[in-house]
Design an enzyme around this catalytic site. Structure first.
Site, PDB file in Angstrom:
ATOM      1  CG  HIS A   1     -29.316  -5.962  44.490  1.00 59.04           C
ATOM      2  ND1 HIS A   1     -29.944  -6.549  43.409  1.00 59.04           N
ATOM      3  CD2 HIS A   1     -28.208  -5.342  44.004  1.00 59.04           C
ATOM      4  CE1 HIS A   1     -29.250  -6.281  42.324  1.00 59.04           C
ATOM      5  NE2 HIS A   1     -28.191  -5.569  42.654  1.00 59.04           N
TER       6      HIS A   1
ATOM      7  CB  CYS B   1     -29.586  -2.750  41.815  1.00 59.37           C
ATOM      8  SG  CYS B   1     -28.657  -3.155  40.341  1.00 59.37           S
TER       9      CYS B   1
ATOM     10  CG  ASN C   1     -27.098  -7.370  39.676  1.00 54.33           C
ATOM     11  OD1 ASN C   1     -28.299  -7.128  39.765  1.00 54.33           O
ATOM     12  ND2 ASN C   1     -26.170  -6.490  39.986  1.00 54.33           N
TER      13      ASN C   1
HETATM   14  N1  ACO Z   1     -13.109 -12.588  33.505  1.00 54.47           N
HETATM   15  C1  ACO Z   1     -11.771 -12.604  33.694  1.00 54.47           C
HETATM   16  N2  ACO Z   1     -11.080 -11.537  34.098  1.00 54.47           N
HETATM   17  C2  ACO Z   1     -11.773 -10.416  34.356  1.00 54.47           C
HETATM   18  C3  ACO Z   1     -13.173 -10.339  34.193  1.00 54.47           C
HETATM   19  C4  ACO Z   1     -13.834 -11.483  33.730  1.00 54.47           C
HETATM   20  N3  ACO Z   1     -15.163 -11.527  33.542  1.00 54.47           N
HETATM   21  N4  ACO Z   1     -13.567  -9.088  34.517  1.00 54.47           N
HETATM   22  C5  ACO Z   1     -12.476  -8.417  34.897  1.00 54.47           C
HETATM   23  N5  ACO Z   1     -11.393  -9.208  34.782  1.00 54.47           N
HETATM   24  C6  ACO Z   1     -10.002  -8.894  35.079  1.00 54.47           C
HETATM   25  C7  ACO Z   1      -9.730  -7.408  35.055  1.00 54.47           C
HETATM   26  O1  ACO Z   1      -9.481  -6.971  33.726  1.00 54.47           O
HETATM   27  C8  ACO Z   1      -8.511  -7.313  35.932  1.00 54.47           C
HETATM   28  O2  ACO Z   1      -7.383  -7.674  35.161  1.00 54.47           O
HETATM   29  P1  ACO Z   1      -5.967  -6.883  35.352  1.00 54.47           P
HETATM   30  O3  ACO Z   1      -5.592  -7.152  36.779  1.00 54.47           O
HETATM   31  O4  ACO Z   1      -5.099  -7.556  34.355  1.00 54.47           O
HETATM   32  O5  ACO Z   1      -6.286  -5.447  35.074  1.00 54.47           O
HETATM   33  C9  ACO Z   1      -8.718  -8.411  36.976  1.00 54.47           C
HETATM   34  O6  ACO Z   1      -9.708  -9.280  36.414  1.00 54.47           O
HETATM   35  C10 ACO Z   1      -9.215  -7.880  38.289  1.00 54.47           C
HETATM   36  O7  ACO Z   1     -10.294  -6.990  38.043  1.00 54.47           O
HETATM   37  P2  ACO Z   1     -11.039  -6.276  39.210  1.00 54.47           P
HETATM   38  O8  ACO Z   1     -12.027  -5.326  38.626  1.00 54.47           O
HETATM   39  O9  ACO Z   1     -10.022  -5.753  40.154  1.00 54.47           O
HETATM   40  O10 ACO Z   1     -11.790  -7.513  39.875  1.00 54.47           O
HETATM   41  P3  ACO Z   1     -12.621  -7.544  41.202  1.00 54.47           P
HETATM   42  O11 ACO Z   1     -12.077  -8.557  42.111  1.00 54.47           O
HETATM   43  O12 ACO Z   1     -12.887  -6.174  41.758  1.00 54.47           O
HETATM   44  O13 ACO Z   1     -13.995  -8.126  40.678  1.00 54.47           O
HETATM   45  C11 ACO Z   1     -16.219  -7.357  40.127  1.00 54.47           C
HETATM   46  C12 ACO Z   1     -14.746  -7.414  39.710  1.00 54.47           C
HETATM   47  C13 ACO Z   1     -16.751  -8.789  40.143  1.00 54.47           C
HETATM   48  C14 ACO Z   1     -16.989  -6.542  39.113  1.00 54.47           C
HETATM   49  C15 ACO Z   1     -16.330  -6.756  41.532  1.00 54.47           C
HETATM   50  O14 ACO Z   1     -15.600  -5.555  41.613  1.00 54.47           O
HETATM   51  C16 ACO Z   1     -17.752  -6.484  41.897  1.00 54.47           C
HETATM   52  O15 ACO Z   1     -18.576  -7.367  41.980  1.00 54.47           O
HETATM   53  N6  ACO Z   1     -18.094  -5.247  42.193  1.00 54.47           N
HETATM   54  C17 ACO Z   1     -19.424  -4.904  42.570  1.00 54.47           C
HETATM   55  C18 ACO Z   1     -20.115  -4.416  41.396  1.00 54.47           C
HETATM   56  C19 ACO Z   1     -21.508  -4.921  41.278  1.00 54.47           C
HETATM   57  O16 ACO Z   1     -21.924  -5.843  41.904  1.00 54.47           O
HETATM   58  N7  ACO Z   1     -22.240  -4.262  40.431  1.00 54.47           N
HETATM   59  C20 ACO Z   1     -23.552  -4.602  40.139  1.00 54.47           C
HETATM   60  C21 ACO Z   1     -24.386  -3.401  39.979  1.00 54.47           C
HETATM   61  S1  ACO Z   1     -24.444  -2.459  41.431  1.00 54.47           S
HETATM   62  C22 ACO Z   1     -25.083  -3.418  42.493  1.00 54.47           C
HETATM   63  O17 ACO Z   1     -25.849  -4.222  42.127  1.00 54.47           O
HETATM   64  C23 ACO Z   1     -24.685  -3.247  43.923  1.00 54.47           C
END
Ligand code: ACO
Length: 325
Positions: free
Chosen positions: A252, A115, A282
């Protein structure tokens, strides 16, 4: 005393025509429009058609950028493509684009910083230009992230999209102050110890397959805000400007909450951040030039303004670039 700086002569963008909405995704995996919108800000993303490859997106963005710059392919000394989703393991997407553009001189190569690829690309292009090894450089960020998705994994497949953006950079003599137009500084970093937080579980030398993207989202989130904030401060310091002088932050596009959290930590109003996440998702190395192209096309970015581009991605890699437009 004058110095050489890299100035952006023109830019272009290309998005595949197929739109994949959150509602459509909710029919494939256990998710909902509400969950995706609330946690990420993403409403839809573009997905490349069957047979449409990263090189096609890159070529279309390149044609738009060359036309916008009024530069012919034969004037280019170098093509750099930032991508993590090449058509083939080799040759590079850059050489495929070189051939399609009809450029038969100079050099072309890909860089891989996931990224952060476009920021790394700006650093590479700027260094080639400032040391006099290239005068005119085409830099493209292009991705088909849809091809790296495990479409049964709701924690990743809702986040990514496909697209490409490109800029044409050219050497210009400048005064050597922060009032100069062009790239004022680039700052790039990596920390290979964080591999396991974000990676693809395949490759030619490991599994002989392409593999799928795997991510510990919460951990990535935490590192993103800290790393990006420190890269922004480093760029401002290197260029001798204040973070408050920046007219537009062009990040980004990973997650709207990362964009908001970064603005808050920097102490700048969120209204100065360009966000295209709602419609692009993304797009990895393509996201910064796509956001830049959007803000230039709609008139928000104006000549003479100070732009801070930043990104973080797998590796981890991260960085920033300060540009006077
Ligand atoms: N739909 C519904 N529920 C979901 C989904 C989905 N698509 N994905 C995860 N869940 C559930 C999980 O299973 C979890 O359930 P549980 O509590 O029963 O175990 C619950 O939602 C919470 O999951 P978390 O992972 O804690 O959710 P969070 O609020 O952290 O959001 C996310 C997840 C959106 C991935 C966030 O952590 C994030 O954006 N992180 C940054 C990662 C990123 O942007 N990566 C891109 C590449 S790197 C970069 O570009 C910087």
């Amino acid at each position: 005393m004058t110095i050489i700086r890299s100035q952006v002569l023109g830019l272009g963008a290309y998005l595949p025509s197929t739109i994949l909405t959150n509602e459509e995704l909710a029919r494939r995996v256990d998710t909902s429009d509400d969950w995706i919108t609330e946690r990420t800000g993403i409403r839809s993303r573009r997905v490349a058609a069957q047979g449409e490859m990263t090189s096609h997106l890159a070529h279309n963005a390149a044609l738009a950028a060359l036309s916008n710059a009024g530069v012919k392919a034969e004037e280019l000394d170098l093509i750099v493509v930032a991508t993590t989703t090449p058509d083939e393991t080799f040759p590079s997407v850059a050489t495929i684009v070189q051939a399609r553009l009809g450029m038969t001189r100079g050099a072309a190569f890909d860089i891989q910083a996931v990224c952060s690829g476009f920021i790394y690309g700006l650093a590479v292009a700027d260094n080639f230009i400032r040391c006099g090894q290239a005068k005119t450089v085409l830099l493209i960020g292009a991705e088909t992230m849809s091809r790296l998705m495990d479409w049964t994994d709701r924690t990743t497949c809702v986040l990514f999209g496909d697209g490409a953006g490109a800029v044409v950079l050219r050497a210009a003599e400048c005064e050597g102050t922060s009032a100069d137009r062009g790239i004022l500084t680039t700052q790039i970093y990596s920390d290979g110890r964080l591999h396991d937080l974000l990676y693809v579980d395949g490759g030619p030398s490991s599994t002989q397959t392409t593999g799928h993207l795997r991510m510990q989202g919460k951990e990535v989130f935490k590192h993103a805000i800290n790393n990006i904030t420190s890269a922004v401060h480093a760029a401002a310091e290197a260029a001798g400007v204040s973070v408050n002088d920046v007219d537009w932050f062009i990040p980004h596009q990973a997650n709207q909450r990362i964009l908001d959290g970064t603005a808050k930590k920097l102490g700048v109003p969120g209204s100065r951040t360009i966000s295209t996440i709602a419609e692009h998702g993304n797009t990895s190395a393509a996201s910064v030039p796509l956001a830049l192209a959007t803000a230039v096309a709609d008139g928000r970015v104006k000549r003479g303004q100070l732009l801070l581009l930043e990104a973080m991605g797998g590796g981890f890699t991260w960085g920033s670039a300060l540009i006077r437009w």
